[in-house]
Design an enzyme around this catalytic site. Structure first.
Site, PDB file in Angstrom:
ATOM      1  N   ASN A   1     -10.483  -1.858 -11.904  1.00 35.95           N
ATOM      2  CA  ASN A   1      -9.621  -2.054 -10.747  1.00 35.95           C
ATOM      3  C   ASN A   1      -8.163  -2.079 -11.193  1.00 35.95           C
ATOM      4  O   ASN A   1      -7.836  -2.648 -12.234  1.00 35.95           O
ATOM      5  CB  ASN A   1      -9.929  -3.379 -10.043  1.00 35.95           C
TER       6      ASN A   1
ATOM      7  N   ARG B   1     -17.037   0.179  -8.547  1.00 37.71           N
ATOM      8  CA  ARG B   1     -17.109   0.286 -10.010  1.00 37.71           C
ATOM      9  C   ARG B   1     -18.553   0.265 -10.488  1.00 37.71           C
ATOM     10  O   ARG B   1     -18.924   1.011 -11.397  1.00 37.71           O
ATOM     11  CB  ARG B   1     -16.313  -0.834 -10.681  1.00 37.71           C
TER      12      ARG B   1
END
Length: 92
Positions: A39, A21
């Protein structure tokens, strides 16, 4: 006309707990996109990006490329019109 679009991508593979990320955020900011990376409970990462079609395509290419953290086994995306917009690209 260069109207902004939104792409939502679901990235599969070993993409959690490897800095994926953060890496995605850095690439999106370099390109000039807004949105977020998050996520999901099933091990995927969801990426929502807004900007020009060319810039969103560029991010998708990077997500599918060999230089991502972890190991990407697939990316599925859907395209739509840009919403109200995001102030920046964040990690959620």
């Amino acid at each position: 006309m260069h109207e902004n679009v939104r792409v939502t991508a679901w990235v599969r593979g070993k993409v959690q707990q490897v800095g994926f990320r953060w890496w995605t955020r850095a690439r999106a900011l370099e390109i000039g996109l807004t949105g977020y990376a998050s996520n999901l409970g099933d091990g995927r990462v969801q990426v929502v990006a807004e900007g020009s079609r060319a810039d969103c395509d560029r991010l998708l290419g990077l997500l599918r490329g060999p230089d991502t953290p972890g190991r990407v086994t697939g990316v599925t995306e859907i395209w739509g019109t840009a919403g109200a917009g995001y102030p920046t690209f964040e990690i959620r």
